[in-house]
Design a protein around this motif. Sequence first.
Motif, PDB file in Angstrom:
ATOM      1  N   ARG A 178       1.210   3.823   2.202  1.00 55.73           N
ATOM      2  CA  ARG A 178       0.381   4.810   1.497  1.00 55.73           C
ATOM      3  C   ARG A 178      -0.835   4.098   0.898  1.00 55.73           C
ATOM      4  O   ARG A 178      -0.716   2.987   0.355  1.00 55.73           O
ATOM      5  CB  ARG A 178       1.170   5.465   0.369  1.00 55.73           C
ATOM      6  CG  ARG A 178       1.904   6.758   0.721  1.00 55.73           C
ATOM      7  CD  ARG A 178       2.893   6.649   1.806  1.00 55.73           C
ATOM      8  NE  ARG A 178       3.656   7.891   1.981  1.00 55.73           N
ATOM      9  CZ  ARG A 178       4.511   8.094   2.956  1.00 55.73           C
ATOM     10  NH1 ARG A 178       4.743   7.144   3.869  1.00 55.73           N
ATOM     11  NH2 ARG A 178       5.172   9.240   3.058  1.00 55.73           N
ATOM     12  N   ASP A 180      -4.572   4.885  -1.492  1.00 54.74           N
ATOM     13  CA  ASP A 180      -5.232   5.860  -2.343  1.00 54.74           C
ATOM     14  C   ASP A 180      -6.594   6.243  -1.754  1.00 54.74           C
ATOM     15  O   ASP A 180      -6.971   5.782  -0.671  1.00 54.74           O
ATOM     16  CB  ASP A 180      -5.365   5.343  -3.781  1.00 54.74           C
ATOM     17  CG  ASP A 180      -6.299   4.148  -3.922  1.00 54.74           C
ATOM     18  OD1 ASP A 180      -7.100   3.880  -2.989  1.00 54.74           O
ATOM     19  OD2 ASP A 180      -6.248   3.481  -4.981  1.00 54.74           O
ATOM     20  N   VAL A 186      -1.063   1.630  -1.959  1.00 57.04           N
ATOM     21  CA  VAL A 186      -0.231   2.166  -3.030  1.00 57.04           C
ATOM     22  C   VAL A 186       1.232   1.803  -2.789  1.00 57.04           C
ATOM     23  O   VAL A 186       1.956   1.438  -3.719  1.00 57.04           O
ATOM     24  CB  VAL A 186      -0.390   3.703  -3.116  1.00 57.04           C
ATOM     25  CG1 VAL A 186       0.567   4.284  -4.146  1.00 57.04           C
ATOM     26  CG2 VAL A 186      -1.828   4.060  -3.463  1.00 57.04           C
TER      27      VAL A 186
END
Length: 245
Positions: A178, A180, A186
Amino acid sequence: MQKYCLTLLAFYCCTALAAQITDPKATEFYEPVPPKVTAGESVNTPPSDAIILLGKGADASEWVSVNSGGPVEWTTEGDALVVKPGTGNIKTRRTFGDVQLHIEWRSPQEPDKTGQGRGNSGVFLQRRYEVQVLESNGSETYTNGQAASLYKQSPPLVNVTRKMGDWNSYDIIYTAPRFDANGMLVAPAHVTVLHNGVLVQNHFTLRGPTEYIGLPHYKAHGDDSIELQDHSNLVAFRNIWIREL
């Protein structure tokens, strides 16, 4: 000290609250309701919600050539798709994030070859993170480059590669990284691999994309294809299916 006291107070509050719960229904919930899925006849057969990427007859319509973007140039052998050296990698038309992937592969008869030159290919998750394919039953190489390794990052917990020419299976659970809005990481990617039904990678945290030379580091990306490698060996693939998680 103040932080410690607040933590201790929160603990005692939660403990006190838990002690007051006497009705078993207070810890039961009914939503969300898991969707119904029909399991396959065996662990190798796709469940009802799977996308068939390569099934009977080796229909390669779900795949394209990485080099040309057109139809794959690999050869077919029954229900298997076989690498045609020099034609390049192939990738799925669809793109994916978190997935459960089942794939079966067979190394060619190459007793004269050794190490990384023997039955070499790879399964790339999101075209970046490689689960190594290699004939590692009767040939030695660096352990983080043998069959079922996460290439150059993690050797398998055990070596369960079948003998040359026999079919192997990978069941892969993949959680995509993931990023941002600014492209900062992240959460890293994680991979679990079962090789011939045996756990060989246990929720391993990838340090970044596969690198042949140097250390891995993440670059922001979104969903991407599953890619199979042409490493100049006649590796065969069959029974490929995937579930989006």
